[in-house]
Design an enzyme around this catalytic site. Structure first.
Site, PDB file in Angstrom:
ATOM      1  CB  ILE B 119      -0.905   0.025   1.259  1.00 35.96           C
ATOM      2  CG1 ILE B 119      -1.705  -1.273   1.354  1.00 35.96           C
ATOM      3  CG2 ILE B 119      -1.822   1.239   1.244  1.00 35.96           C
ATOM      4  CD1 ILE B 119      -2.299  -1.512   2.723  1.00 35.96           C
ATOM      5  CB  CYS B 120       1.474   3.958  -2.262  1.00 34.41           C
ATOM      6  SG  CYS B 120       2.289   5.553  -2.335  1.00 34.41           S
ATOM      7  CG  LEU B 121      -2.029   5.678   3.687  1.00 33.93           C
ATOM      8  CD1 LEU B 121      -2.860   6.683   2.899  1.00 33.93           C
ATOM      9  CD2 LEU B 121      -2.936   4.733   4.463  1.00 33.93           C
TER      10      LEU B 121
END
Lengths: 464, 194
Positions: B119-121
């Site tokens: 996840i890119c967060l």
């Protein structure tokens, strides 16, 4: 997919991302360094451009020492956190540590209301309380400073301390949204603290520094000032003092930061640096109050010259009822301020800086500390006095010829010296606006001679 | 951060610190450190149990309290409505000072999630000098899962891991939804995971 066009698979991207995440700039040195003479900063900038050269050259005159923070982006938070504990150590009162723990605990209502559950911050709070307790105990042993340095060089412990102070800062900002929102155009306080303050690696900036000062330092009577070393004009770094919120209360200590773009270190004045295990600072401020009075009186004197018939005191203030009081009354109880006039290092630094408001950073002493401090005062006196002898020639006041005549008694010395108000008025010959100005220094062996030649030092120190 | 690797074996632990203290003290602080992680995770678990958030659940694995399994309901009024997603969270030894590593176990079609479920967060990235990570130590399992849930309905198309999904999200929601459903597997359809 976009990145496949550039010939990269997800895994490649992820590998790169991982590399980027893992990247740690090469940063060396301890998190908090030892206190060093600030001449090292001058040397560091010796080959820099002239502005930096001039500013760093003038630095050691006022700030004798500095302490390096590791430049890893947390230096500002770290410097203030360290300075906070250091100021408490310097104050030297064990009860203050207990008081601080109680005060911080009482703030937890504010923290809870800001939406941080106790279980989220209690470990961080405990780290701070542990340090407070450790320091309180070590105060008697005298190794408080080493202990603090050790705590702050333990990365985990220090991270916890910083996180706790960040949590306090954010909670305080949320609780007083109205105070801080105007400084944050275009974003809410909540958005600001979530994105700019709370993240682990975020650097301190002016709004959060101000909030940290409000929640942590001001209620503890600790003052914060920042010296900006940058390329602006001038020969000294610009100093900004965050005004203490409760300025009516005495200040127990100061945190002085040296800011170079992107980085904070701690700097110290001579009097901040302990010369013995007992607190040194306390004495100095004590006399400073007294000496401000003549300076503040200036305005009043100007005002009086505007009254018709008034001037800066003629040689004989014959209209004053002088007969009733002999000057021996005065001599019997010399004004307490006179010796201090000579010796207050605070005033000496003032003469150097030409009335740049000198930080009134020292502590007001609890009276029971005075005896120890008296020794220190005399040390200090001897050390700083020769520095000023060179300024004697530049004083606007010359000794009166008659002063050297045997048996000389100043005509104006018959006027009453009874009240504090009079002492500070220009009708007093000890006031520098008096045309017969004769600085006084009480020396028992000179009695009843009022004027002595020993008094030069006092004159130059106060008004040079 | 090196700690991410350590998360796999919590016994190893701890950031390399330029600690001047002796090795004995060092290992003592490591032990304390790991103790803090366990204590903190127990508190988080307690909070999740006593005041559950609808659509979110999380529970430690049977063998290791630093590895959790979580489920997330797709938010209503999004292409993910009525879908359930499984995730894993792995907490590093210096948690909560560093973020947990969160992965989607359920295959998901989303601009900010790659094929492996990464996840890119911003809040899931460790912060540090020169990094944009926004992880903070007062974030926790519940807030992380909530952030991921809201990311489903509000992708950050400016920095996509899945560029096609980002384009499609803006251009053709119907087609997007088809892709989502095609990728998705309900927990019952997945092979048993640990």
């Amino acid at each position: 997919m976009a990145h496949q066009a550039s010939g990269m698979s997800d895994d490649d991207m992820a590998a790169l991302q991982k590399l980027s995440d893992d990247f740690q700039p090469e940063i060396s040195g301890p998190l908090v360094g030892q206190r060093e003479p600030s001449t090292a900063i001058t040397a560091e900038y010796a080959s820099a451009d002239p502005v930096f050269q001039a500013k760093t050259a003038s630095l050691p005159q006022k700030y004798s020492h500095y302490r390096k923070m590791r430049g890893d982006g947390k230096c500002g938070w770290r410097a203030i956190a360290f300075g906070y504990f250091e100021a408490l150590i310097h104050f030297g009162n064990e009860n203050k540590f207990v008081e601080e723990e109680a005060r911080l605990r009482s703030l937890h209502n504010v923290v809870n209301n800001a939406g941080y559950s106790p279980y989220l911050y209690e470990d961080f709070a405990d780290a701070v309380f542990d340090i407070l307790r450790k320091l309180s105990v070590s105060l008697q042993i005298g190794n408080a400073e080493e202990l603090l340095l050790e705590s702050f060089n333990d990365e985990t412990e220090q991270n916890y301390v910083i996180t706790y102070f960040k949590t306090l800062t954010c909670s305080w900002m949320k609780a007083r949204e109205g105070d801080y929102a105007p400084w944050l155009p275009g974003q809410s306080v909540t958005a600001f603290v979530d994105s700019q303050v709370m993240p682990i690696g975020s650097e301190i900036e002016n709004v959060s520094m101000s909030a940290l000062k409000d929640v942590l330092l001001s209620p503890a009577s600790i003052q914060l000032e920042v010296l900006y070393l940058d390329r602006t004009d001038g020969v000294e770094p610009n100093m900004h003092r965050f005004d203490p919120q409760n300025s009516a209360h005495p200040i127990i200590g100061s945190i002085r930061l040296l800011y170079r773009p992107g980085h904070y270190d701690i700097v110290y004045k001579t009097e901040d640096v302990p010369q013995s295990t007992t607190s040194v600072q306390t004495y100095l401020q004590y006399h400073n109050e007294t000496h401000n009075e003549p300076v503040m009186d200036l305005g009043m004197s100007d005002f009086m010259t505007m009254i018709p018939g008034m001037s800066y005191a003629g040689p004989q203030q014959s209209w004053l009822p002088g007969a009733g009081y002999g000057y021996s009354d005065y001599l019997a109880s010399p004004p307490a301020s006179m010796p201090a006039l000579v010796e207050s290092p605070e005033l000496q630094s003032r003469t150097q800086s030409m009335y740049i408001p000198t930080p009134r950073t020292q502590m007001v002493p609890p009276s029971d500390e005075m005896p120890q401090d008296m020794d220190i005062r005399s040390d200090h006196h001897e050390e700083t006095q020769p520095h000023f002898s060179g300024q004697s020639q530049t004083s606007p006041f010359r000794s009166s010829y008659y002063q050297f005549e045997p048996g000389f008694v100043s005509a104006t010395s018959h006027v009453p010296f009874k009240t504090a108000i009079f002492k500070n008025s220009h009708f007093n010959t000890a006031h520098f606006l008096n045309p017969d100005f004769q600085p006084e220094e009480w020396r028992p062996e000179d009695e009843p001679m009022l004027m002595t030649n020993h008094s030069k030092g006092g004159r130059h120190n106060s008004f040079g | 951060m090196a700690n991410r690797l350590d998360a796999m074996s919590p016994a190893m632990t701890s950031t390399p610190s330029i600690n001047q203290s002796s090795k004995a003290q060092d290992s003592a602080s490591r032990a304390m450190n790991n103790g803090n992680v366990v204590k903190r995770l127990q508190s988080e678990l307690m909070t999740l149990m006593t005041s559950p958030t609808p659509g979110i659940s999380a529970f430690p694995s049977t063998t290791d309290i630093t590895k959790w399994n979580a489920t997330l309901a797709g938010p209503v009024d999004t292409p993910y409505a009525n879908l359930t997603f499984k995730l894993t969270l792995a907490y590093p030894s210096n948690y909560p000072y560093a973020p947990p590593e969160v992965l989607f176990k359920t295959p998901i079609y989303h601009p900010n999630v790659d094929m492996s479920g990464r996840i890119c967060l911003d809040i899931l990235k460790p912060a540090g000098p020169g990094k944009e990570g926004a992880w903070s130590a007062v974030l926790n399992t519940g807030s992380v899962l909530l952030s991921i849930q809201s990311l489903l309905g509000e992708p950050n198309n400016a920095s996509p891991l899945n560029g096609e999904a980002a384009l499609l999200w803006d251009r053709d929601q119907d087609e997007y939804k088809k892709k989502v459903l095609a990728r998705h597997l309900e927990p019952s359809e997945m092979e048993g995971d640990e």
